[in-house]
Design an enzyme around this catalytic site. Structure first.
Site, mmCIF file in Angstrom:
data_model
loop_
_atom_site.group_PDB
_atom_site.id
_atom_site.type_symbol
_atom_site.label_atom_id
_atom_site.label_comp_id
_atom_site.label_asym_id
_atom_site.label_seq_id
_atom_site.Cartn_x
_atom_site.Cartn_y
_atom_site.Cartn_z
ATOM 1 C CG ASP A 6 -1.960 1.150 1.153
ATOM 2 O OD1 ASP A 6 -2.293 1.603 0.036
ATOM 3 O OD2 ASP A 6 -2.402 1.594 2.226
ATOM 4 C CG HIS A 64 -2.496 -0.928 9.307
ATOM 5 N ND1 HIS A 64 -3.384 0.111 9.165
ATOM 6 C CD2 HIS A 64 -1.520 -0.705 8.393
ATOM 7 C CE1 HIS A 64 -2.976 0.917 8.194
ATOM 8 N NE2 HIS A 64 -1.840 0.445 7.719
ATOM 9 C CD GLN A 102 -2.578 -1.559 4.631
ATOM 10 O OE1 GLN A 102 -3.739 -1.393 4.254
ATOM 11 N NE2 GLN A 102 -1.662 -0.619 4.520
ATOM 12 N NE ARG A 119 1.035 11.546 6.497
ATOM 13 C CZ ARG A 119 0.348 10.435 6.206
ATOM 14 N NH1 ARG A 119 0.786 9.258 6.633
ATOM 15 N NH2 ARG A 119 -0.759 10.500 5.510
ATOM 16 C CG ASP A 126 -0.931 6.147 7.996
ATOM 17 O OD1 ASP A 126 -1.213 6.932 7.085
ATOM 18 O OD2 ASP A 126 -1.331 4.964 8.034
ATOM 19 C CD GLU A 129 -3.528 9.868 7.038
ATOM 20 O OE1 GLU A 129 -3.996 9.761 5.892
ATOM 21 O OE2 GLU A 129 -3.562 8.946 7.863
ATOM 22 C CG HIS A 135 0.969 10.082 -0.353
ATOM 23 N ND1 HIS A 135 0.682 11.013 0.627
ATOM 24 C CD2 HIS A 135 0.439 8.911 0.065
ATOM 25 C CE1 HIS A 135 0.019 10.424 1.589
ATOM 26 N NE2 HIS A 135 -0.151 9.151 1.290
ATOM 27 C CG ASP A 136 -3.871 9.182 -0.273
ATOM 28 O OD1 ASP A 136 -4.180 8.338 -1.128
ATOM 29 O OD2 ASP A 136 -3.902 8.956 0.948
ATOM 30 N NE ARG A 174 -3.661 5.355 -3.636
ATOM 31 C CZ ARG A 174 -3.669 4.732 -2.448
ATOM 32 N NH1 ARG A 174 -3.910 5.430 -1.350
ATOM 33 N NH2 ARG A 174 -3.434 3.435 -2.376
#
Length: 622
Positions: free
Chosen positions: A121, A164, A232, A262, A264, A306, A373-374, A498
């Site tokens: 991912d 995760h 995940q 960060r 996540d 995030e 990036h997303d 992406r």
């Protein structure tokens, strides 16, 4: 006879003394009767502090002396994939001169920890929190890079994936083998009875590509919770060992010299029956614990949350003045609303969003960005848009059609992500330049169109730099990099659009910034000029007063920033026509880009362009 403690140890004990009672109370509220695990947490904190390198401790103390360091107006970020930008970590170190030429002093290295090929991912399925992906380098290379960056006053941000692990993580492997200790670090169920109860209240993150919140493991005959993708596995924070181990991993990364962690997917980390398993009170307890731990062990390290949700859900992650949580949060709604404005040419929703942000306490620091990036998710204020007879589904379709070039007259060249043929919902991918029309203009060899598209890219970055907080560029945007369609040919990436905007940095384009007739030159040096001006003037600081000004045209956004004897009037024309901003601001101003003197009245703004008007003592005298 007691041994006298070193000054460094005294610093630790003093900070621990300040936070001890609150830390214990928060921990025991989450985990009653787990005093031994709390003592284990204190032990790992002491060990992490003990092995923290002297240069990092010195940086901690400097930042403790200047707690406002990350609120300075000269901080500019850039996010990048290590392999796409420079091959590996040593390659990034060799490119620090270029990074500095972009005026960047905050580098977010996208996920680089060990993760399985094909089931990563994008690096967010971590198999080892203490190893770098081999092709990117080693932990020693990461330390060398952070040391080199610190010598240049550049800080490094790294993702810490909290929710995760990869199914290839050692914990997951041992859990799969039936070891009870490790099974208890995840959510395992023998039948679908409990998962079915969760599914009644928990939304699906990826309903089309990864439906449901659980995965059946036929080899062991059990279900495991997988909120994001089947590979995940969600960590079980009901178990205090999980929190302790993850905090230990976080401190390990901080001790490699990482300045900003960060967090996540932080809203998802606590699961509770009968809820949507999002933003629960226990999440805030855990984030506050993590903030306290960093304040004690590594007070120069920042936490970036995030939280990709509307402002009402985002703001609580700042905590409050007495009990802060995250230092930084993403301004995600403004990002999405900006692209809505590009497509509609109407600034009213953007003004509403900015009003919400501008009313928040000034100590709240947002990371502002145009692209990342997303994908771009259309989480807009549809209740407010209903007042204009705009419905959510049809409006999302319009935005996607406009920015993918399917709408007549549109110049954008993006692609859809997670398109759902039933709900008609979809998100959007593409680089800033391609969404702004540069790809189309270059393909058609339209010289005027190329200049207009480049100017639109500059205008959006000028708007980014005008906002309070930390502006973060996406690597490649500073040279107008276009979509990379090669991912369609890669079997590991072709199903994830992406990767359209995750292409390799094009160093051949970077060389063109010296050629005056190129879009690379136009964009790079315009941004450089704006960034220099921003860094030199305190009117861009977090303490400045910010308000919207009426332009009497729904396609022109007007922003006023004021601090002491400085004032900035920023005007942004989102339309395709030259417009006049009918403002009435007293005195003479300097146009930052042209360096000409102007009055702050009836200002003409070219199509898809902007105007920064600055007033200081010199202009007042004139």
């Amino acid at each position: 006879m007691k041994t006298k403690k070193s000054q460094s140890e005294q610093y630790f004990e003093k900070r621990l003394g300040i936070f001890y009672d609150e830390l214990k109370w928060l921990y025991m509220e989450l985990y009653p009767d787990c005093g031994t695990q709390f003592e284990n947490l204190l032990l790992l904190m002491r060990e992490a502090y003990h092995v923290r390198r002297p240069n990092l401790k010195k940086l901690d103390e400097m930042r403790k002396e200047n707690t406002q360091w990350y609120k300075a107006n000269n901080l500019i970020g850039m996010m990048m994939y290590t392999d796409a930008f420079a091959g590996d970590l040593n390659g990034v170190k060799k490119k620090l001169d270029y990074i500095e030429s972009c005026h960047v002093n905050y580098v977010h290295l996208m996920p680089l920890l060990a993760s399985p090929e094909g089931k990563s991912d994008g690096g967010y399925a971590v198999a080892d929190f203490r190893s770098v992906q081999p092709e990117l380098g080693t932990m020693k290379d990461l330390e060398d890079l952070t040391d080199a960056c610190h010598k240049r006053n550049i800080c490094i941000c790294l993702d810490f994936v909290m929710n995760h692990t990869s199914e290839e993580h050692e914990w997951a492997k041992r859990a799969r083998q039936g070891e009870r200790e490790y099974m208890d670090r995840y959510y395992f169920y023998d039948s679908y009875d409990v998962p079915s109860e969760f599914e009644k209240t928990v939304p699906q993150v990826f309903p089309t590509t990864a439906p449901g919140n659980f995965t059946w493991l036929p080899d062991i005959g059990k279900y495991v919770m997988t909120t994001f993708y089947p590979y995940q596995w969600d960590l079980n924070y009901w178990n205090p060992v999980v929190l302790n181990e993850m905090i230990d991993n976080m401190l390990y990364l901080a001790n490699r010299g990482v300045d900003i962690l960060r967090l996540d997917a932080v809203p998802y980390i606590w699961k509770q029956f009968g809820t949507n398993c999002r933003n629960l009170p226990q999440v805030h307890n855990i984030v506050r614990i993590m903030r306290i731990v960093t304040e004690i062990v590594c007070p120069g390290v920042l936490l970036l949350g995030e939280v990709v949700m509307e402002p009402s859900k985002v703001v609580p992650y700042f905590g409050n003045i007495d009990k802060p949580e995250c230092h930084l949060l993403y301004n995600v709604t403004t990002m999405a609303t900006t692209w809505h404005t590009v497509a509609t040419k109407d600034v009213r929703l953007l003004k509403r969003q900015m009003d919400i942000v501008n009313r928040l306490p000034k100590q709240y620091v947002f990371l502002n960005y145009l692209r990342c990036h997303d994908d771009i998710g259309w989480g807009l204020d549809y209740e407010w848009l209903k007042e204009f007879s705009i419905s959510e589904i049809s409006h999302k379709q319009y935005l996607n059609e406009y920015l993918t070039g399917k709408y007549q007259g549109s110049v954008g060249r993006g692609e859809l992500y997670n398109s759902d043929p039933i709900s008609k919902d979809a998100r959007l991918c593409g680089t800033t330049a391609s969404l702004c029309g540069l790809e189309k203009a270059l393909y058609e060899r339209d010289a005027d169109g190329i200049k207009q598209a480049a100017q639109r890219v500059i205008m959006l970055h000028a708007y980014l730099l005008t906002q309070s907080g930390i502006p973060v560029l996406y690597s490649g945007d500073e040279i107008g990099q276009l979509n990379d369609y090669s991912y369609h040919e890669d079997p590991m990436k072709c199903t994830d659009s992406r990767y359209l905007h995750r292409g390799k940095f094009q160093w051949d384009l970077q060389k063109k910034i010296q050629e005056e007739n190129t879009s690379q030159h136009q964009i790079f040096y315009a941004l450089q000029k704006l960034e220099t001006f921003r860094a030199e003037h305190k009117v861009f600081g977090a303490q400045a007063d910010v308000e919207l000004i009426e332009t009497y045209d729904n396609s022109i956004l007007g922003i006023k920033r004021s601090w002491e004897n400085e004032k900035l009037i920023a005007l942004f024309n989102f339309s395709d026509e030259e417009k006049t901003a009918w403002i009435q601001e007293h005195g003479k101003y300097t146009d930052v880009m042209s360096e000409k003197q102007k009055e702050g009245k009836a200002v003409s703004v070219p199509a898809g362009s902007f105007c920064w008007l600055y007033q200081g003592e010199r202009e007042k005298i004139l």
